[in-house]
Enzyme design. Sequence first.
Site, PDB file in Angstrom:
ATOM      1  N   HIS A  41       0.812  -1.219   0.000  1.00  0.00           N
ATOM      2  CA  HIS A  41       0.000   0.000   0.000  1.00  0.00           C
ATOM      3  C   HIS A  41       0.847   1.271   0.000  1.00  0.00           C
ATOM      4  CE1 HIS A  41       0.396  -0.211   4.519  1.00  0.00           C
ATOM      5  NE2 HIS A  41       0.443   1.103   4.387  1.00  0.00           N
ATOM      6  N   ASP A  45       0.315  -7.714   1.630  1.00  0.00           N
ATOM      7  CA  ASP A  45       0.638  -6.284   1.689  1.00  0.00           C
ATOM      8  C   ASP A  45       2.146  -6.055   1.724  1.00  0.00           C
ATOM      9  OD1 ASP A  45       0.142  -3.553   1.684  1.00  0.00           O
ATOM     10  OD2 ASP A  45       0.003  -3.422   3.858  1.00  0.00           O
ATOM     11  N   SER A  57       4.575   2.754   7.941  1.00  0.00           N
ATOM     12  CA  SER A  57       4.304   1.611   7.072  1.00  0.00           C
ATOM     13  C   SER A  57       5.520   1.257   6.229  1.00  0.00           C
ATOM     14  CB  SER A  57       3.123   1.912   6.148  1.00  0.00           C
ATOM     15  OG  SER A  57       1.929   2.000   6.864  1.00  0.00           O
TER      16      SER A  57
END
Length: 486
Positions: free
Chosen positions: A124, A154, A227
Site C-alpha cells: 500500500h 501487503d 508503514s
Amino acid sequence: MKKYQKLLLSAMCVVALGLSAGTFLKVNAAGSSAAPVAGQPVDLTYAAEKALPAVVHIKYVQNSKTQTVRMQSNPFEDFFNDPFGFFGNPQGGTRERQIQTPKRTATGSGVIISTDGYIVTNNHVVEGADELTVTLNDNREFSARIVGTDKTTDLALIKIDGKSLPAIAIANSDDLKVGEWVLAVGNPLGLNNTVTAGIVSAKARSIGANGVESFIQTDAAINQGNSGGALVNTRGELIGINAMLASPTGSNIGYGFAIPTTIMNKVVADIKQYGTVQRALLGIKGGDVLNFINSEKEKDKEVDLGTNEGVYVDEVESDGAGADAGLEKGDVITHLDGKKVTKMSDLQEIMYTKRPGDKVSITYLHNKKSHTKTVTLKNAQGNTKVVKQADMDVLGADVRPVTNQQKEQLNISYGLEVIKVNSGKLKDAGITKGFIIQKVNDDSMKTIEDLQQAVKDASTSKEPVLIIRGLYPTGKKAYFVVDLGE
C-alpha cells in the site's frame, strides 16, 4: 564519631546507587549477542544504531490524470447555461465531464535487505505510484522501480541502483517471544529516522485486514508513515515489516502490527525467482476452533471436538491436498509440518512459507482421534506447476479507450476498442479488430490498466480464464471466453 559514621554510610549508598545505574545501562549493551538476562533492564541503543542506516524514507507520487466521469445533470444549471435546450438536457439526466485528478503524494518507509539495493516495503506504500523516491539515512536520494508486489500479504519489493548499501541483518521471526523488547524504526508523521520501543504483545495475530495474516503485535508506537519500516529485536536484526496500527483515531493509542520475516522472506524469494508469489493451498475452508465452539454455544448447542485449539475444518475441496490427507468436515487440524497450530493465523503463516509441490505432514483430529498424513501441496489451479503472472502481451492485441464520438454513437460511457489483433489469446477466442471490450470477469474496463490488472489476476486464479463482454461497432453485443492456461 556518629557524625562520621553517618557520612560514611551516605557515601556508601551513593556508590551503590552509582554501581546499580551502571549495571542498568550496561545490561545487553552494544556488541553483546546474548539474550537479555531475565528480569534485567535492556539497553536498546545498539539495536537502534544497527537498524537506522538500513531504514529508508519513500516518497510516492501519482501524477495528475484526465478522467471522464458520468455525472447527474442539473436541469436548472442546463437552463441557465443553455436556456433554449439546444445543447443540454432540460429534463435532467446524466452527462459526461472531463475532470483532472490532482497530483497525489504520500510517504512511507522501507528496509534495505541487500547491499545491491533491494528494499522491502508495504504494497500500500507503492501501489499506483508513477514515481518513487528513496532517501537513505545519510540523505542520499535514489529513484526506485517496483520489482514485484503481493496484495495478499501487503508486501512489495522495490530496487534502487546502488552498491555497498547498509543492508539490515534478518532474523527468524519464529524465534521471537511474547514479552520480548522490540524497536519500530521508520518515518512517521514526517519525522524521519524515528525509533520507538515496546514489547511483543502477541504473535500470529489476525485482524481481518489482509488475505493472509499472522501479524506480530507490538505496543511500540507506530503512526502514519511507519508503514514499510522495520521492527527489530534487541540485536538490531529485522524480525518484521511494520504494516498497520489498530486505533480508533488513526494515530497511536493502541497496537501496531508487523508482517513476520518468515512470510517476508518467502515473498521476496518468489518475486525474485518467479516474478509472482507461488501459493500452496490445503484446499480447505474453516476457522479457529474456539470461534466455532462459541458460535455453536450461541445456538444452545454443545460441542466436543476433543480440543479447544486448532483449525476447525468446515469445507474440503475434492481435489485439494486436504482431501488427499483424508480431512473431512468437522475435523480439527492441530499440527502442520510438526508445528503446533492453535488458530487459523498459525496455519496461514506456515502455509505461506510453502510452495506447490512441497510435501507437508498434517496432524488432525477425526472423531477426537489423532491422525497424521503426509501430502503434496498444490496451487490454486490444482497442480504443482509454477504459476506465472501473465501480462497483456499474452492477448496479442492493442487496445485503446473508446472516443467520445463512439460513446455517443453506441450510447456507452466506457470501453476499450481492439485496434489491432496479432497471434495470441484474443485471436484464438475469435475476437476481431473493432470489438469494444466493456467487462472482463464482471469488472468494468475503462482504462488499459484495468485490462492489465484483469489479466494478471485471472492468470494466477483457480480458473485462469477471462469472460469478456462487449459489443461490435454495429451495436451488436457479444461475449467470449479467453483461456489463459498453457
